[in-house]
Design an enzyme around this catalytic site. Structure first.
Site, PDB file in Angstrom:
ATOM      1  N   TYR A   1     -15.945   0.224 -43.445  1.00 60.02           N
ATOM      2  CA  TYR A   1     -15.204   0.805 -42.329  1.00 60.02           C
ATOM      3  C   TYR A   1     -13.892   0.037 -42.106  1.00 60.02           C
ATOM      4  O   TYR A   1     -12.819   0.636 -41.993  1.00 60.02           O
ATOM      5  CB  TYR A   1     -16.062   0.789 -41.048  1.00 60.02           C
ATOM      6  CG  TYR A   1     -15.292   1.216 -39.827  1.00 60.02           C
ATOM      7  CD1 TYR A   1     -14.954   2.559 -39.643  1.00 60.02           C
ATOM      8  CD2 TYR A   1     -14.877   0.294 -38.866  1.00 60.02           C
ATOM      9  CE1 TYR A   1     -14.207   2.956 -38.538  1.00 60.02           C
ATOM     10  CE2 TYR A   1     -14.146   0.679 -37.770  1.00 60.02           C
ATOM     11  CZ  TYR A   1     -13.816   2.015 -37.599  1.00 60.02           C
ATOM     12  OH  TYR A   1     -13.075   2.406 -36.518  1.00 60.02           O
TER      13      TYR A   1
ATOM     14  N   GLU B   1     -15.762   7.259 -30.132  1.00 58.04           N
ATOM     15  CA  GLU B   1     -15.258   6.157 -29.305  1.00 58.04           C
ATOM     16  C   GLU B   1     -15.785   6.291 -27.876  1.00 58.04           C
ATOM     17  O   GLU B   1     -16.137   5.303 -27.244  1.00 58.04           O
ATOM     18  CB  GLU B   1     -13.731   6.101 -29.319  1.00 58.04           C
ATOM     19  CG  GLU B   1     -13.133   5.651 -30.634  1.00 58.04           C
ATOM     20  CD  GLU B   1     -13.387   4.191 -30.980  1.00 58.04           C
ATOM     21  OE1 GLU B   1     -13.786   3.397 -30.108  1.00 58.04           O
ATOM     22  OE2 GLU B   1     -13.158   3.829 -32.147  1.00 58.04           O
TER      23      GLU B   1
ATOM     24  N   TRP C   1     -19.241  -1.009 -31.267  1.00 61.09           N
ATOM     25  CA  TRP C   1     -18.872  -0.031 -32.294  1.00 61.09           C
ATOM     26  C   TRP C   1     -19.897  -0.049 -33.420  1.00 61.09           C
ATOM     27  O   TRP C   1     -20.198   0.978 -34.013  1.00 61.09           O
ATOM     28  CB  TRP C   1     -17.454  -0.304 -32.831  1.00 61.09           C
ATOM     29  CG  TRP C   1     -17.116   0.641 -33.933  1.00 61.09           C
ATOM     30  CD1 TRP C   1     -16.896   0.334 -35.243  1.00 61.09           C
ATOM     31  CD2 TRP C   1     -16.985   2.073 -33.839  1.00 61.09           C
ATOM     32  NE1 TRP C   1     -16.642   1.482 -35.961  1.00 61.09           N
ATOM     33  CE2 TRP C   1     -16.695   2.562 -35.122  1.00 61.09           C
ATOM     34  CE3 TRP C   1     -17.108   2.981 -32.800  1.00 61.09           C
ATOM     35  CZ2 TRP C   1     -16.510   3.914 -35.402  1.00 61.09           C
ATOM     36  CZ3 TRP C   1     -16.921   4.335 -33.056  1.00 61.09           C
ATOM     37  CH2 TRP C   1     -16.626   4.793 -34.343  1.00 61.09           C
TER      38      TRP C   1
END
Length: 190
Positions: free
Chosen positions: A18, A40, A48
């Site tokens: 990522y 988000e 996250w």
């Protein structure tokens, strides 16, 4: 060995992938921009990493973030999402995806694409920061607060200033790789 931003857990291949290939890379694809905005929002109050591990479950649960399908979700579909262990089962966060789908389609229609709308906040060009360390990176800025205010006005949910800043980083509107990270433009040019 490539040096990465300090927030990356180097023992997790998914996290490294990522960081290396997505975070800070400009995204112009409407569907992916919508997906990331919803993810988000799902992150609010969580890490996250938690959401990243559930991303494939989210894609499956929310019809690959096809807004045209999401706006037609029934109460039964919403209930099944609240019972889905593969996603964060917060009722307000689930409902926000539906609200966001409506707002997204409206902005897409108004601006010709969602990308045109969202990138207008940075005048169409990524902001490249030159932070020495992650402690220098803000969690929100005047720009992310302005974006948050407008998104809320336009009907989006779970889009506070901190979420907007994180979103801008994720979709490459802002590049916050530290200057010693191999993904920072200074390092890429070497």
């Amino acid at each position: 060995m490539n040096k990465r931003c300090k927030w990356v857990t180097e023992k997790e291949p998914l996290y490294m992938e990522y960081h290396d290939k997505e975070w800070g890379v400009p995204v112009y694809d409407d569907r992916l921009l919508f997906e990331m905005l919803c993810l988000e929002g799902a992150q609010a109050g969580l890490s996250w990493w938690t959401i990243l591990q559930k991303r494939e479950n989210y894609r499956e649960a929310f019809d690959q973030f096809e807004a045209e399908k999401i706006i037609h979700y029934t109460d039964e579909k919403l209930q099944s999402l609240r019972e889905n262990p593969g996603i964060v089962r917060n009722k307000l966060k689930i409902q926000s995806v539906v609200s966001n789908a409506h707002a997204y389609l409206q902005k897409q229609k108004e601006y010709g694409s969602f990308s045109n709308y969202i990138w207008s906040f940075v005048d169409g060009s990524p902001i490249i920061n030159e932070w020495e360390s992650m402690k220098d990176v803000p969690v929100s800025t005047e720009l992310s607060d302005k974006m948050s205010k407008q998104l809320k006005k336009d009907g989006f949910k779970f889009v506070g200033g901190t979420i907007c800043y994180s979103y801008m980083q994720a979709v490459g509107m802002i590049n916050d790789h530290t200057v010693d990270c191999f993904c920072h433009p200074v390092q890429v040019k070497k």
